[in-house]
Design a protein around this motif. Structure first.
Motif, PDB file in Angstrom:
ATOM      1  N   LEU A 155      -3.540  -1.070  -3.171  1.00 41.38           N
ATOM      2  CA  LEU A 155      -3.625   0.282  -2.611  1.00 41.38           C
ATOM      3  C   LEU A 155      -2.255   0.942  -2.519  1.00 41.38           C
ATOM      4  CD1 LEU A 155      -6.169  -0.197   0.331  1.00 41.38           C
ATOM      5  CD2 LEU A 155      -6.445   1.389  -1.599  1.00 41.38           C
ATOM      6  N   LYS A 156      -2.243   2.235  -2.723  1.00 38.96           N
ATOM      7  CA  LYS A 156      -1.055   3.018  -2.427  1.00 38.96           C
ATOM      8  C   LYS A 156      -0.853   3.086  -0.914  1.00 38.96           C
ATOM      9  CE  LYS A 156      -1.451   6.045  -6.476  1.00 38.96           C
ATOM     10  NZ  LYS A 156      -1.547   7.456  -6.940  1.00 38.96           N
ATOM     11  N   PRO A 157       0.374   3.334  -0.455  1.00 36.24           N
ATOM     12  CA  PRO A 157       0.570   3.524   0.986  1.00 36.24           C
ATOM     13  C   PRO A 157      -0.358   4.617   1.520  1.00 36.24           C
ATOM     14  CG  PRO A 157       2.684   3.306  -0.114  1.00 36.24           C
ATOM     15  CD  PRO A 157       1.647   3.385  -1.201  1.00 36.24           C
ATOM     16  N   GLU A 158      -1.009   4.319   2.625  1.00 41.41           N
ATOM     17  CA  GLU A 158      -1.988   5.192   3.268  1.00 41.41           C
ATOM     18  C   GLU A 158      -3.298   5.284   2.482  1.00 41.41           C
ATOM     19  OE1 GLU A 158      -0.312   8.954   4.344  1.00 41.41           O
ATOM     20  OE2 GLU A 158       1.258   8.057   5.581  1.00 41.41           O
ATOM     21  N   GLY A 159      -3.478   4.407   1.496  1.00 42.00           N
ATOM     22  CA  GLY A 159      -4.763   4.333   0.811  1.00 42.00           C
ATOM     23  C   GLY A 159      -5.824   3.759   1.727  1.00 42.00           C
ATOM     24  N   GLY A 160      -7.086   4.012   1.407  1.00 43.20           N
ATOM     25  CA  GLY A 160      -8.185   3.643   2.280  1.00 43.20           C
ATOM     26  C   GLY A 160      -9.073   2.545   1.726  1.00 43.20           C
ATOM     27  N   LEU A 161      -9.677   1.782   2.632  1.00 44.03           N
ATOM     28  CA  LEU A 161     -10.656   0.742   2.308  1.00 44.03           C
ATOM     29  C   LEU A 161     -11.939   1.050   3.061  1.00 44.03           C
ATOM     30  CD1 LEU A 161     -11.827  -2.106   1.614  1.00 44.03           C
ATOM     31  CD2 LEU A 161     -10.502  -2.984   3.557  1.00 44.03           C
TER      32      LEU A 161
END
Length: 303
Positions: A155-161
């Protein structure tokens, strides 16, 4: 490596075999239902720009719905077995259809699923995607800790799951049936355990939600058929088959005890757990130093 998070060991080979059996069959209704509920909840999520990694039970109908939700994003799919999925896209206007034809994009879009279950090398580059989407997968994975770690790294920084799993009350009515067969039902962690694991694997602001669904059946045979379609048996020490006609007959009799006296139907509980979290952005400057609290002692007395 055996997962320290799961009370029962899962089998990667059994999970891959189940995947292969389900690939060409009709979509399990509960997968469709869970996917639609996840899509409804996902409206509140605003992940960073980037592609979507679909890592969960993969079916053309369900993947198409997710693709339609993230229409402008590239989608990557992971599965225990490789394959190509043709997507059903939402209806478009005649102008859009004409433009797509002019752009030389005939036919329906496809997604190629990359093979990955438990290998060391994760086939998604680090910090390359904006969203991980995982329906009904982590509870069956042999090593959910490792899987979450790979997701966090990709994930990119601040990406979501956003994921869904079965909770501990799932199949609770089948305990007497399984006991008579000498079988073991899968045990599922609760939503608080999943939230703690997310924090340990580097995710922030985890939000967990739980709901119970009661399914009803006319016959024990249809109930068991649904259980096989939805779950199979991916436990490491699963028995290969039944243990005799007499024991099987006694076990089937326990299912008749599940009949609701009001409507005469058999009840079966599914507990669904939904979770979403974010990858932590590391903003530490070169001049900042992180010091754990455990290393800070009390003030020393002056001499």
């Amino acid at each position: 490596m055996v997962s320290a998070f799961m009370a029962q060991a899962r089998s990667a080979n059994a999970l891959a075999r189940q995947w292969g059996r389900r690939a060409g069959r009709a979509q399990p209704f509960i997968l469709q239902e869970v996917e639609s509920r996840m899509i409804a909840r996902a409206q509140i999520m605003r992940p960073v720009e980037g592609g979507v990694l679909h890592h969960g039970w993969l079916h053309p109908a369900s993947v198409s719905a997710v693709h339609n939700l993230f229409m402008d994003r590239e989608m990557i799919a992971l599965a225990p077995l490789p394959g190509v999925i043709t997507l059903e896209v939402e209806a478009v206007s005649p102008v859009t259809a004409l433009l797509n034809r002019f752009r030389n994009k005939p036919g329906k879009p496809q997604i190629k699923s990359h093979e990955w279950l438990n290998q060391a090398a994760f086939p998604v580059p680090a910090e390359s995607i904006g969203m991980v989407w995982s329906p009904l997968w982590l509870h069956a994975h042999p090593e959910p800790e490792q899987c979450l770690q790979h997701w966090n790294e990709s994930l990119k920084p601040e990406g979501g799951l956003f994921f869904s799993v079965f909770g501990p009350d799932t199949l609770r009515e089948l305990a007497p049936f399984a006991a008579l067969l000498g079988a073991e039902l899968p045990q599922f962690p609760d939503m608080h355990d999943w939230g703690d694991l997310l924090g340990r694997q580097g995710f922030s602001d985890p939000v967990m939600e739980m709901e119970r669904i009661t399914l009803t059946y006319q016959t024990p045979q249809t109930l068991l058929a649904d259980c096989r379609a939805l779950f199979g048996n991916y436990l490491h020490n699963a028995r290969p088959g039944l243990l005799g006609k007499r024991r099987h007959k006694a076990a089937m009799a326990t299912l008749e005890d599940l009949r609701d006296p009001q409507n005469g139907r058999l009840n079966l509980t599914l507990e669904l757990v939904y979770g979403h979290a974010w990858k932590v952005r590391k903003n530490m400057s070169p001049k900042e130093v992180a010091v754990p609290l455990s290393s800070i002692g009390g003030r020393k007395p002056l001499k």
